[in-house]
Motif scaffolding. Structure first.
Motif, PDB file in Angstrom:
ATOM      1  N   ARG A 750       0.832  -1.198   0.000  1.00  0.00           N
ATOM      2  CA  ARG A 750       0.000   0.000   0.000  1.00  0.00           C
ATOM      3  C   ARG A 750       0.873   1.257   0.000  1.00  0.00           C
ATOM      4  NH1 ARG A 750      -5.194   1.241   3.900  1.00  0.00           N
ATOM      5  NH2 ARG A 750      -5.664   3.307   3.024  1.00  0.00           N
ATOM      6  N   GLU A 751       1.911   1.263   0.841  1.00  0.00           N
ATOM      7  CA  GLU A 751       2.828   2.409   0.866  1.00  0.00           C
ATOM      8  C   GLU A 751       3.509   2.588  -0.492  1.00  0.00           C
ATOM      9  OE1 GLU A 751       5.661   2.290   3.966  1.00  0.00           O
ATOM     10  OE2 GLU A 751       4.197   2.520   5.574  1.00  0.00           O
ATOM     11  N   LEU A 752       3.866   1.464  -1.111  1.00  0.00           N
ATOM     12  CA  LEU A 752       4.529   1.513  -2.417  1.00  0.00           C
ATOM     13  C   LEU A 752       3.612   2.140  -3.469  1.00  0.00           C
ATOM     14  CD1 LEU A 752       6.836   0.763  -4.349  1.00  0.00           C
ATOM     15  CD2 LEU A 752       5.753  -1.469  -4.652  1.00  0.00           C
ATOM     16  N   ASN A 753       2.351   1.693  -3.513  1.00  0.00           N
ATOM     17  CA  ASN A 753       1.408   2.248  -4.511  1.00  0.00           C
ATOM     18  C   ASN A 753       1.196   3.734  -4.309  1.00  0.00           C
ATOM     19  OD1 ASN A 753       1.089  -0.237  -5.714  1.00  0.00           O
ATOM     20  ND2 ASN A 753      -0.757  -0.782  -4.560  1.00  0.00           N
ATOM     21  N   ASP A 754       1.069   4.156  -3.026  1.00  0.00           N
ATOM     22  CA  ASP A 754       0.882   5.583  -2.741  1.00  0.00           C
ATOM     23  C   ASP A 754       2.111   6.384  -3.184  1.00  0.00           C
ATOM     24  OD1 ASP A 754      -1.569   5.068  -1.687  1.00  0.00           O
ATOM     25  OD2 ASP A 754      -0.941   5.200   0.423  1.00  0.00           O
ATOM     26  N   PHE A 755       3.293   5.831  -2.915  1.00  0.00           N
ATOM     27  CA  PHE A 755       4.534   6.528  -3.269  1.00  0.00           C
ATOM     28  C   PHE A 755       4.678   6.662  -4.783  1.00  0.00           C
ATOM     29  CE2 PHE A 755       9.044   6.751  -4.256  1.00  0.00           C
ATOM     30  CZ  PHE A 755       9.498   7.735  -3.365  1.00  0.00           C
ATOM     31  N   VAL A 756       4.474   5.550  -5.486  1.00  0.00           N
ATOM     32  CA  VAL A 756       4.608   5.572  -6.960  1.00  0.00           C
ATOM     33  C   VAL A 756       3.596   6.540  -7.564  1.00  0.00           C
ATOM     34  CG1 VAL A 756       4.314   4.194  -9.064  1.00  0.00           C
ATOM     35  CG2 VAL A 756       5.576   3.252  -7.121  1.00  0.00           C
ATOM     36  N   GLN A 757       2.363   6.508  -7.061  1.00  0.00           N
ATOM     37  CA  GLN A 757       1.327   7.401  -7.581  1.00  0.00           C
ATOM     38  C   GLN A 757       1.698   8.856  -7.316  1.00  0.00           C
ATOM     39  OE1 GLN A 757      -2.589   6.521  -6.106  1.00  0.00           O
ATOM     40  NE2 GLN A 757      -3.580   8.111  -7.306  1.00  0.00           N
ATOM     41  N   GLU A 758       2.226   9.133  -6.127  1.00  0.00           N
ATOM     42  CA  GLU A 758       2.617  10.489  -5.773  1.00  0.00           C
ATOM     43  C   GLU A 758       3.752  10.986  -6.664  1.00  0.00           C
ATOM     44  OE1 GLU A 758       2.615  13.918  -3.021  1.00  0.00           O
ATOM     45  OE2 GLU A 758       1.204  12.293  -3.360  1.00  0.00           O
ATOM     46  N   VAL A 759       4.789  10.166  -6.833  1.00  0.00           N
ATOM     47  CA  VAL A 759       5.939  10.551  -7.659  1.00  0.00           C
ATOM     48  C   VAL A 759       5.519  10.803  -9.103  1.00  0.00           C
ATOM     49  CG1 VAL A 759       8.103   9.723  -8.671  1.00  0.00           C
ATOM     50  CG2 VAL A 759       7.684   9.449  -6.224  1.00  0.00           C
ATOM     51  N   ASN A 760       4.733   9.882  -9.677  1.00  0.00           N
ATOM     52  CA  ASN A 760       4.328  10.022 -11.072  1.00  0.00           C
ATOM     53  C   ASN A 760       3.370  11.187 -11.276  1.00  0.00           C
ATOM     54  OD1 ASN A 760       5.911   7.923 -11.988  1.00  0.00           O
ATOM     55  ND2 ASN A 760       4.321   6.383 -11.689  1.00  0.00           N
ATOM     56  N   SER A 761       2.575  11.472 -10.247  1.00  0.00           N
ATOM     57  CA  SER A 761       1.687  12.633 -10.325  1.00  0.00           C
ATOM     58  C   SER A 761       2.502  13.915 -10.341  1.00  0.00           C
ATOM     59  CB  SER A 761       0.731  12.627  -9.138  1.00  0.00           C
ATOM     60  OG  SER A 761      -0.063  13.797  -9.139  1.00  0.00           O
ATOM     61  N   ILE A 762       3.532  13.986  -9.491  1.00  0.00           N
ATOM     62  CA  ILE A 762       4.390  15.178  -9.447  1.00  0.00           C
ATOM     63  C   ILE A 762       5.128  15.359 -10.771  1.00  0.00           C
ATOM     64  CG2 ILE A 762       6.449  16.181  -8.372  1.00  0.00           C
ATOM     65  CD1 ILE A 762       5.544  14.907  -5.730  1.00  0.00           C
ATOM     66  N   SER A 763       5.749  14.280 -11.273  1.00  0.00           N
ATOM     67  CA  SER A 763       6.529  14.401 -12.517  1.00  0.00           C
ATOM     68  C   SER A 763       5.632  14.769 -13.696  1.00  0.00           C
ATOM     69  CB  SER A 763       7.289  13.106 -12.812  1.00  0.00           C
ATOM     70  OG  SER A 763       6.400  12.056 -13.142  1.00  0.00           O
ATOM     71  N   ALA A 764       4.411  14.191 -13.738  1.00  0.00           N
ATOM     72  CA  ALA A 764       3.485  14.532 -14.822  1.00  0.00           C
ATOM     73  C   ALA A 764       3.101  15.999 -14.758  1.00  0.00           C
ATOM     74  CB  ALA A 764       2.237  13.653 -14.738  1.00  0.00           C
ATOM     75  N   ASP A 765       2.859  16.493 -13.529  1.00  0.00           N
ATOM     76  CA  ASP A 765       2.503  17.895 -13.355  1.00  0.00           C
ATOM     77  C   ASP A 765       3.655  18.807 -13.778  1.00  0.00           C
ATOM     78  OD1 ASP A 765       0.727  20.033 -12.307  1.00  0.00           O
ATOM     79  OD2 ASP A 765       2.372  20.277 -10.871  1.00  0.00           O
ATOM     80  N   LYS A 766       4.893  18.432 -13.414  1.00  0.00           N
ATOM     81  CA  LYS A 766       6.047  19.248 -13.768  1.00  0.00           C
ATOM     82  C   LYS A 766       6.231  19.325 -15.279  1.00  0.00           C
ATOM     83  CE  LYS A 766       6.788  20.122  -9.569  1.00  0.00           C
ATOM     84  NZ  LYS A 766       6.269  21.431  -9.086  1.00  0.00           N
ATOM     85  N   PHE A 767       6.043  18.193 -15.950  1.00  0.00           N
ATOM     86  CA  PHE A 767       6.199  18.212 -17.414  1.00  0.00           C
ATOM     87  C   PHE A 767       5.069  18.998 -18.082  1.00  0.00           C
ATOM     88  CE2 PHE A 767       9.577  15.091 -17.161  1.00  0.00           C
ATOM     89  CZ  PHE A 767      10.320  15.363 -18.298  1.00  0.00           C
ATOM     90  N   ARG A 768       3.864  18.979 -17.480  1.00  0.00           N
ATOM     91  CA  ARG A 768       2.787  19.810 -18.017  1.00  0.00           C
ATOM     92  C   ARG A 768       3.146  21.283 -17.905  1.00  0.00           C
ATOM     93  NH1 ARG A 768      -0.771  15.908 -15.878  1.00  0.00           N
ATOM     94  NH2 ARG A 768      -0.852  16.977 -13.856  1.00  0.00           N
ATOM     95  N   VAL A 769       3.712  21.659 -16.755  1.00  0.00           N
ATOM     96  CA  VAL A 769       4.117  23.053 -16.562  1.00  0.00           C
ATOM     97  C   VAL A 769       5.201  23.446 -17.558  1.00  0.00           C
ATOM     98  CG1 VAL A 769       5.278  24.649 -14.978  1.00  0.00           C
ATOM     99  CG2 VAL A 769       3.478  23.138 -14.127  1.00  0.00           C
ATOM    100  N   ILE A 770       6.241  22.612 -17.661  1.00  0.00           N
ATOM    101  CA  ILE A 770       7.350  22.907 -18.578  1.00  0.00           C
ATOM    102  C   ILE A 770       6.847  22.973 -20.017  1.00  0.00           C
ATOM    103  CG2 ILE A 770       9.509  22.022 -19.523  1.00  0.00           C
ATOM    104  CD1 ILE A 770      10.054  20.838 -16.709  1.00  0.00           C
ATOM    105  N   SER A 771       5.984  22.032 -20.381  1.00  0.00           N
ATOM    106  CA  SER A 771       5.455  22.011 -21.743  1.00  0.00           C
ATOM    107  C   SER A 771       4.650  23.271 -22.033  1.00  0.00           C
ATOM    108  CB  SER A 771       4.586  20.771 -21.946  1.00  0.00           C
ATOM    109  OG  SER A 771       4.150  20.676 -23.281  1.00  0.00           O
ATOM    110  N   SER A 772       3.936  23.786 -20.999  1.00  0.00           N
ATOM    111  CA  SER A 772       3.121  24.987 -21.208  1.00  0.00           C
ATOM    112  C   SER A 772       3.977  26.212 -21.521  1.00  0.00           C
ATOM    113  CB  SER A 772       2.263  25.258 -19.965  1.00  0.00           C
ATOM    114  OG  SER A 772       3.057  25.751 -18.889  1.00  0.00           O
ATOM    115  N   TRP A 773       5.236  26.176 -21.128  1.00  0.00           N
ATOM    116  CA  TRP A 773       6.125  27.296 -21.454  1.00  0.00           C
ATOM    117  C   TRP A 773       6.293  27.470 -22.952  1.00  0.00           C
ATOM    118  CZ3 TRP A 773      10.659  25.729 -17.686  1.00  0.00           C
ATOM    119  CH2 TRP A 773      10.217  25.896 -16.363  1.00  0.00           C
TER     120      TRP A 773
END
Length: 935
Positions: A750-773
């Motif tokens: 359960r901790e692993l799934n939460d961690f992976v989801q959190e990391v991938n959510s952050i990285s996806a958000d960061k790439f959306r921001v960078i792409s919007s530039w």
């Protein structure tokens, strides 16, 4: 096969050359040149009926072989020379109808040649745009069509542009010299530049090139080349003295220089004649003038080494009276001195050549004559282009006076368009400004005008906002640079009586005012500074573009045209020259490191922003307590840190390798400053079409810098899209965190799934921001809303009238208009609001409304203001109605306090319409005007 079928003749000649060798090939060429069976072959004739389309490869006939053909046809050549002597005599007398009648006779008897083309171009220069000669102009154009002028291709463009005084002479020379082709027409075009050849092989190549057009042209080239004394050129060989006598009669016809004095202003007299000398080079007057001034008035650094003995003798004889700078003329006249330099009667060109002659004679040493050198800048031209840079640098290093330091620094910056030269100029300006001009760069420019208007023109172009902002020692605040720039443009416009500079000063101030109302720019997206870029276009491109575009399509609207963009840099057609300017615009849009795409990539992204944004929060996640158990597992922690390292490495590679404008140092750059795709080329074609047709419709270039900027954003859109796609691919490859089974089985699921989801959510958000530039910013295209424009004008007027503080009301509906269009509206609104501030109720209502007239495709703009009382209203009514009935002819010269004459002048000139005033009791004035929409 048909003997006149060009395609089959060319194929047959190619097979003969390949299978039978050069000797048989040359025999075949001789046959089609002389045999009556091939009279209209269109490839090569001794005496063509129309201009041939020569074989692309140069023939390899020896001088002896060509002389043999000349001797065989000496009688016909002599007769043609006498014909041309008669034509030239009529030309020199201004009898163009008679000369054209003689030319028709030459055409009919098989005397079509390059000399005929040159004479026709000379006549066209004299009769073009002169209603008195409309029949002669039509006759010239008909003859061009009859002799198939287009068969000469590149050579036609070379003739036209070399003799076009509105085209940049040195730019045209460079384009012709750099043209990468060795066809007969290109060899002849390059020979027109100087006519000098330096060895036997070059002479034979050029002789064969002229021979490919006609036998007469080969004879003329040989006859003129013999004057030069070039090794390998025979001194004799023609059997018949009749040829010599006929050529002498042609050569000895005197030039009528009064034509040029009547046509040109003082500064252009010498250069106009000089640029046309190649059209009549057989005449001794033209030949000598071309050789003497061509040896000095050029961009070559090593002029002395390039002067062959025959030309050096001409130069020395012409300038024999000159020994020191003070013997040059400090007041030129509208004259042309053919025989020798005369300080009491010389043109700008002759004086310029004289200065270069003396510098060359003494190795750049002026023996302390700094004041004389400075004074000569008012009596010479293009010294910054033609003076060797080694002399200029030596002069500056020895400079004593401030004026001399400034002039030499300016000349060096003209010659050397590098950052080093610009830095030297900035340093000189700042030193002089601090010493004697109270740190005011404008004072230096004003003083320089008295020394040299031409050098001042260069400095006005150089001192844009970017340059002025780098004068750190004398520019006290950021806004001062742009204010100084507007002041310089306005001063220069008044000095030169040039409304374009005045408009640019006004528009620059308007843009600044509008940007103030827009507020600070959101710098999170890719960005090109609108004000700096459009000013750059106005300074660096519009002077040439405004000369070229009116002639692009004979003053008519164009239909879509496909430009071969890969060839425009080396081409010399008017389309090539215009297209080359647009390439410069897009290149600057992308590569300028102060206001272009490259500036944004470096300032906002490569210097830490992208990597920092991408890693933000991801590294911090390891310090969050909720995942401490998971991260305490060494194997999982190492796996996550390895992934972070790969992720960070991918971001770093993006920054270091890809986020650049592509060049040799950054071959993987995602942005290209060249239209390198079919899409970009289609957009570039449309840009050329749109700029041209907008000019044809409006008659001015008010919109052009803004239209160009808008199209540059369209051009870069493909790269922006490609960048977003590239980032998506990197995200898919490096931005997704996953855990292999051998690691995941050891930790809490359960901790692993939460961690992976959190990391991938952050990285996806960061790439959306960078792409919007990498989306085109909403404010990229120069435009504004009319309500915002009204507020900008009101804000400016309030700054001028301290007590003016109206209650502003504007409509809710937005009416966006494109950049360039809003300047006329701004001017009109300024008059209305200025009057409200000057004569109206200081704290009264100020209402602005816009209504759209769909049927007539126009906007109606209305401003309602209040005055103090009915008495004031009646007085205002009398004054305004009187102004509305007055003459507007002098609106830009003389103006009272109201500005209403300027408002009416805007209507007369077609910028606005329907100017109207309504007076509503007890105290309201409603003023209105319309603006025509182009959509």
């Amino acid at each position: 096969m048909g003997v006149d079928d060009q395609r089959h003749v060319r194929k047959a000649l190619s097979r003969i050359k390949k299978k039978c060798g050069v000797s048989e090939y040359k025999k075949s060429i001789k046959i089609i040149r002389s045999d009556g069976l091939y009279r209209e072959n269109g490839i090569a004739r001794d005496f063509p009926l129309v201009l041939p389309r020569p074989i692309s490869e140069l023939s390899e006939f020896s001088e002896r072989e060509i002389i043999f053909s000349i001797n065989e046809n000496s009688e016909k050549i002599a007769n043609l020379l006498d014909f041309y002597s008669e034509i030239l005599t009529h030309i020199e007398s201004g009898e163009y109808a008679e000369s054209l009648a003689k030319i028709r006779g030459v055409v009919e008897c098989g005397g079509v040649s390059f000399i005929l083309v040159r004479y026709l171009y000379y006549i066209r220069l004299r009769v073009d745009e002169n209603p008195y000669y409309s029949l002669q102009l039509a006759d010239v154009n008909d003859l061009f069509h009859r002799i198939n002028i287009d068969n000469l291709g590149f050579l036609v463009g070379a003739i036209r542009e070399l003799s076009n005084v509105q085209a940049d002479y040195f730019n045209i020379r460079r384009r012709i010299a750099d043209f990468e082709s060795d066809t007969p027409v290109s060899v002849v075009a390059k020979n027109l530049l100087d006519f000098v050849v330096y060895d036997e092989s070059e002479y034979l190549r050029t002789l064969n090139a002229y021979y490919s057009i006609s036998l007469l042209d080969a004879f003329l080239y040989m006859s003129v080349a013999r004057r030069l004394g070039v090794p390998g050129v025979s001194e004799c060989g023609f059997d018949d003295s009749v040829l010599h006598d006929a050529f002498s009669r042609l050569s000895d016809i005197k030039i009528n220089t009064s034509i040029y004095v009547a046509e040109d202003n003082e500064a252009g007299v010498g250069i106009s004649f000089f640029r046309e000398t190649f059209l009549r080079l057989e005449q001794w007057d033209c030949y000598n003038y071309k050789m003497i001034h061509g040896a000095l008035f050029n961009e070559y650094e090593a002029k002395a080494q390039l002067m062959i003995p025959g030309i050096r003798t001409l130069v020395e004889e012409y300038f024999s009276s000159l020994t020191t700078l003070d013997e040059l003329s400090f007041e030129t006249k509208s004259v042309i001195s053919l025989e020798s330099y005369d300080r009491n009667a010389c043109s700008y060109l002759e004086n310029s050549s004289g200065l270069i002659y003396l510098l060359d004679k003494y190795g750049g040493d002026i023996e302390g004559h700094e004041n004389e050198f400075v004074a000569l800048m008012s009596a010479t031209r293009d010294i910054g282009v033609v003076c060797p840079s080694s002399y200029l640098i030596a002069l500056q290093n020895e400079a004593k006076s401030d004026d001399f330091k400034l002039v030499t620094a300016c000349l060096i910056s003209i010659k050397d368009n590098t950052q080093r030269a610009e830095h030297r100029l900035r340093k000189t300006i700042q030193e002089i400004a601090k010493n004697g001009y109270e740190s005011d760069v404008k004072g230096i420019i004003y003083k320089l005008f008295d020394i040299s208007p031409s050098v001042t023109e260069h400095l006005v172009h150089v001192c844009d906002e970017t340059f002025l902002s780098k004068l750190f020692h004398i520019t006290s605040r950021p806004n001062k640079a742009i204010e100084d720039r507007a002041d310089i443009l306005e001063w220069y416009g008044n000095k030169m009586e040039d409304s374009q500079y005045l408009s640019r000063a006004r528009n620059l101030r308007i843009d600044v005012q509008i940007n103030k109302e827009k507020g600070t720019i959101d710098d999170a997206r890719i960005y090109v500074d609108q004000i700096k870029y459009t000013q750059w276009v106005s300074d660096m491109v519009m002077p040439e573009l405004s000369l070229l575009i009116p002639d692009l399509n004979s003053g008519k609207e164009m239909t879509p045209k496909a430009i071969r963009w890969s060839g425009v840099r080396s081409g010399i057609s008017i389309f090539d020259l215009v297209a080359s300017n647009f390439l410069d615009c897009f290149k600057e849009f992308c590569e300028n490191k102060f206001f272009g795409i490259a500036s944004y990539l470096g300032r906002r992204i490569r210097h830490g922003t992208l990597v920092g944004t991408g890693l933000e929060e991801l590294k911090d996640i390891t310090s969050e307590g909720r995942f401490s158990n998971l991260l305490s597992d060494p194997e999982f922690n190492n796996h996550f840190l390895e992934w972070i390292e790969l992720y960070e490495g991918a971001l770093t590679r993006i920054v270091k390798e890809y986020l650049y404008v592509r060049d040799d140092a950054h071959p993987q750059g995602l942005f290209s400053s060249y239209p390198n795709s079919k899409y970009k080329q289609a957009v570039a074609n449309q840009m050329l079409l749109d700029v041209h047709n907008k000019y044809i419709k409006s008659g001015n270039f008010l919109d052009t810098p803004y239209v160009v900027m808008d199209y540059c954003w369209r051009l870069i859109e493909e790269d922006l899209s490609g960048t977003r796609k590239f980032l998506s691919q990197i995200k898919s490859k490096y931005g997704v965190f996953s855990v292999p089974y051998n690691v995941s089985r050891k930790v809490n699921r359960r901790e692993l799934n939460d961690f992976v989801q959190e990391v991938n959510s952050i990285s996806a958000d960061k790439f959306r921001v960078i792409s919007s530039w990498f989306n085109k910013p909403s404010f990229a295209s120069p435009s504004t809303d009319l309500n915002l424009l009204f507020k900008a004008v009101t804000s400016e007027v309030k700054g001028l009238h301290a007590g003016f503080d109206p209650r502003i009301e504007v409509g809710d509906e937005e009416f966006p208009i494109n950049g360039g269009q809003y300047f006329a509206i701004y001017d009109a609104l300024y008059v209305l609001i200025y009057n409200a501030a000057a004569y109206g109720k200081q704290a009264g209502k100020l209402v602005f409304n816009v209504f759209k007239d769909q049927e007539q495709s126009k906007l109606m703009l209305m401003v309602m203001s209040e005055v103090d009382d009915e008495k004031t209203l009646n007085k205002a009514k009398r004054v305004i109605e009187s102004k509305l009935e007055s003459d507007t002819q002098d609106a830009h010269v003389r103006e009272g306090n109201s500005g209403i004459k300027k408002l009416l002048r805007l209507a007369v000139d077609g910028y606005i319409g329907d100017v109207n005033y309504v007076f509503e009791r007890p105290n309201k004035i409603v003023s209105s005007f319309s603006y025509k929409l182009d959509y």
